[in-house]
Design a protein around this motif. Structure first.
Motif, PDB file in Angstrom:
ATOM      1  N   ASP A  11     -35.210 -15.410 -16.608  1.00 57.59           N
ATOM      2  CA  ASP A  11     -36.460 -16.061 -17.006  1.00 57.59           C
ATOM      3  C   ASP A  11     -37.083 -16.859 -15.861  1.00 57.59           C
ATOM      4  O   ASP A  11     -37.901 -17.736 -16.087  1.00 57.59           O
ATOM      5  N   ARG A  12     -36.677 -16.550 -14.619  1.00 56.47           N
ATOM      6  CA  ARG A  12     -37.269 -17.194 -13.451  1.00 56.47           C
ATOM      7  C   ARG A  12     -37.648 -16.149 -12.415  1.00 56.47           C
ATOM      8  O   ARG A  12     -37.104 -15.046 -12.391  1.00 56.47           O
ATOM      9  N   VAL A  13     -38.569 -16.561 -11.542  1.00 55.75           N
ATOM     10  CA  VAL A  13     -38.819 -15.773 -10.343  1.00 55.75           C
ATOM     11  C   VAL A  13     -38.490 -16.664  -9.150  1.00 55.75           C
ATOM     12  O   VAL A  13     -38.810 -17.860  -9.129  1.00 55.75           O
ATOM     13  N   TRP A  14     -37.817 -16.067  -8.169  1.00 54.52           N
ATOM     14  CA  TRP A  14     -37.386 -16.793  -6.978  1.00 54.52           C
ATOM     15  C   TRP A  14     -38.205 -16.352  -5.785  1.00 54.52           C
ATOM     16  O   TRP A  14     -38.641 -15.201  -5.703  1.00 54.52           O
ATOM     17  N   LEU A  15     -38.451 -17.277  -4.869  1.00 53.82           N
ATOM     18  CA  LEU A  15     -39.282 -17.006  -3.707  1.00 53.82           C
ATOM     19  C   LEU A  15     -38.396 -17.002  -2.447  1.00 53.82           C
ATOM     20  O   LEU A  15     -38.243 -18.029  -1.771  1.00 53.82           O
ATOM     21  N   PRO A  16     -37.785 -15.865  -2.126  1.00 53.08           N
ATOM     22  CA  PRO A  16     -36.807 -15.829  -1.027  1.00 53.08           C
ATOM     23  C   PRO A  16     -37.421 -16.098   0.342  1.00 53.08           C
ATOM     24  O   PRO A  16     -36.772 -16.692   1.206  1.00 53.08           O
ATOM     25  N   PHE A  17     -38.693 -15.679   0.551  1.00 59.23           N
ATOM     26  CA  PHE A  17     -39.311 -15.937   1.862  1.00 59.23           C
ATOM     27  C   PHE A  17     -39.637 -17.420   2.030  1.00 59.23           C
ATOM     28  O   PHE A  17     -39.503 -17.976   3.128  1.00 59.23           O
ATOM     29  N   ALA A  18     -40.042 -18.059   0.936  1.00 54.26           N
ATOM     30  CA  ALA A  18     -40.297 -19.494   0.999  1.00 54.26           C
ATOM     31  C   ALA A  18     -39.002 -20.246   1.294  1.00 54.26           C
ATOM     32  O   ALA A  18     -38.989 -21.216   2.071  1.00 54.26           O
ATOM     33  N   ARG A  19     -37.923 -19.778   0.671  1.00 54.68           N
ATOM     34  CA  ARG A  19     -36.614 -20.397   0.942  1.00 54.68           C
ATOM     35  C   ARG A  19     -36.234 -20.213   2.413  1.00 54.68           C
ATOM     36  O   ARG A  19     -35.773 -21.146   3.076  1.00 54.68           O
TER      37      ARG A  19
END
Length: 438
Positions: free
Chosen positions: A401-409
């Motif tokens: 139920d989430r979306v993760w932002l790997p490039f922002a990380r």
């Protein structure tokens, strides 16, 4: 102390320089008799050979320079051991210098093992008149001022060991130093063993076992011997110093933040041996900020690319660039596994990567490579789904139920060496994994 090493150093004169086999026979015979389970099995000079006495002399012959020669000896099985043998040759005053590091001080918790070690050093001292020889905890030596307890080696040799700067677990004091301190004073030192050798040197052992050096009783014995040999020193002051060192070396139980325990558990090994327990304590207290490079699913940015497959291919290409960059120092990078993320964290931290490379190269090459690799691991191991965007920094990976932002990380991760810990790949993955189970 757990994981401490035994360090032994021996400096003596060569009696009959010339035929190496004859000159080294007493040294190697005593080593073979005394080493037992920690006997070296490899000799390395110019070439690497299985240990034999002949291999040692061949290695020294092949490595010979104009006035010196040396070889290394080590073990290929536990307990790990590294040993170096260095000879000074005419026209210099012939001498023999040996150092030994055993990566298992606990082996010398047994009195029988300690007796064998002491006898080996005693035999060496009988054949090679000693300037100075010691055996002690390497961590404690580090705290006291490695390698010679408070003075650098150059100064020590220049002064000829004119004073007793500290007393180790095992000591052989050369005849010149004995006369300087006073032979009768040396002979009456309160210690576990005091023996006068034929050349006038004195062998002194403070306590029956080397591994117990940091216990209160062993420290009292060490302090008593030290202040006896140095009457200008105060017993209480010496004991305070030794107790402080024991406290610094006392084992600390790791209690790392769970999400990054796999990462933090690997960092103390990069601290000096003397400071590892203190480093564990520091890392026990460290709590990284919670990752905020995510959005609830209902706030996710919709994909805005015309060709999603081309975008995914680009992310895969970015990730392959990280594999190409790190495949030698971090072989696990080929696996694309959660464990490889920790290996990457450790590598970048150890190399202080964000602080030594040009910022524009980090932002243009490293950030997209790291972000894409992190995203691919989320997809592969957590059933994630890329939500590509024209601006790759906005790309998301849906997990539960989430979306993760790997490039922002990755962008935040690559700001500094400290940021590698504060915003580790390991942590983001573990938090994503935990939420994926809800």
């Amino acid at each position: 102390m757990a994981n401490d090493y035994l360090y032994l150093s021996f400096d003596g004169a060569c009696n009959t320089p010339g035929v190496l086999e004859m000159e080294l026979a007493p040294l190697l015979e005593a080593l073979e008799s005394g080493a037992g389970e920690w006997m070296p099995d490899i000799v390395k000079g110019v070439r690497r050979r299985k240990y034999t006495r002949q291999a040692v002399t061949k290695g020294l012959t092949e490595s010979r320079q104009e006035r010196t020669t040396s070889v290394a000896l080590y073990r290929t099985t536990n307990p790990d051991l590294e040993m170096s043998l260095h000879l000074r040759l005419p026209p210099l005053r012939p001498s023999l210098r040996l150092s030994l590091t055993m990566r298992l001080l606990d082996l010398f918790a047994r009195e029988s093992s300690c007796k064998e070690l002491v006898e080996m050093v005693r035999i060496w001292a009988l054949h090679y008149p000693v300037t100075h020889a010691t055996a002690h905890s390497l961590a404690d030596k580090d705290l006291a001022g490695f390698p010679l307890f408070g003075r650098d080696r150059e100064t020590a040799y220049q002064d000829g060991f004119d004073k007793i700067y500290e007393v180790c677990w095992l000591n052989v004091f050369g005849a010149k130093l004995v006369e300087t301190v006073g032979r009768e004073r040396m002979r009456t030192t309160p210690a576990h063993r005091v023996e006068e050798l034929p050349d006038g040197s004195i062998l002194l052992v403070t306590w029956p076992t080397a591994a117990d050096f940091a216990t209160e009783a062993a420290r009292v014995a060490q302090a008593r011997a030290w202040v006896h040999l140095r009457p200008d020193l105060d017993f209480d002051t010496v004991m305070a110093t030794l107790r402080e060192r024991s406290a610094t070396l006392a084992p600390v139980e790791p209690r790392f933040a769970p999400d990054i325990a796999a990462l933090l558990s690997r960092l103390p090994e990069y601290a000096s041996l003397a400071q590892r327990q203190r480093r564990i304590a520091e890392l026990n207290a460290y709590v990284p900020p919670e990752p905020d490079e995510w959005l609830p699913l209902n706030a996710a940015l919709p994909s805005d690319v015309a060709d999603p497959k081309a975008a995914l291919d680009q992310y895969a290409y970015f990730a392959e660039r990280l594999v190409a960059l790190l495949h030698t120092p971090v072989p696990s990078v080929f696996k694309g596994s959660p464990e490889s993320l920790t290996d990457i964290d450790v590598h970048f931290w150890k190399e202080t990567f964000p602080d030594i490379f040009e910022r524009h190269n980090i932002d243009a090459i490293a950030v997209p490579a790291v972000g894409a690799y992190l995203g691919e691991v989320l997809v592969k191991h957590l059933g994630g789904q890329w939500l590509p965007r024209k601006q790759w920094m906005e790309a998301q990976v849906r997990v539960g139920d989430r979306v993760w932002l790997p490039f922002a990380r990755a962008h935040r991760y690559m700001r500094s060496t400290q940021a590698l810990l504060d915003h580790s790949l390991t942590q983001l993955y573990r938090v994503a994994e935990r939420h994926a189970r809800y």
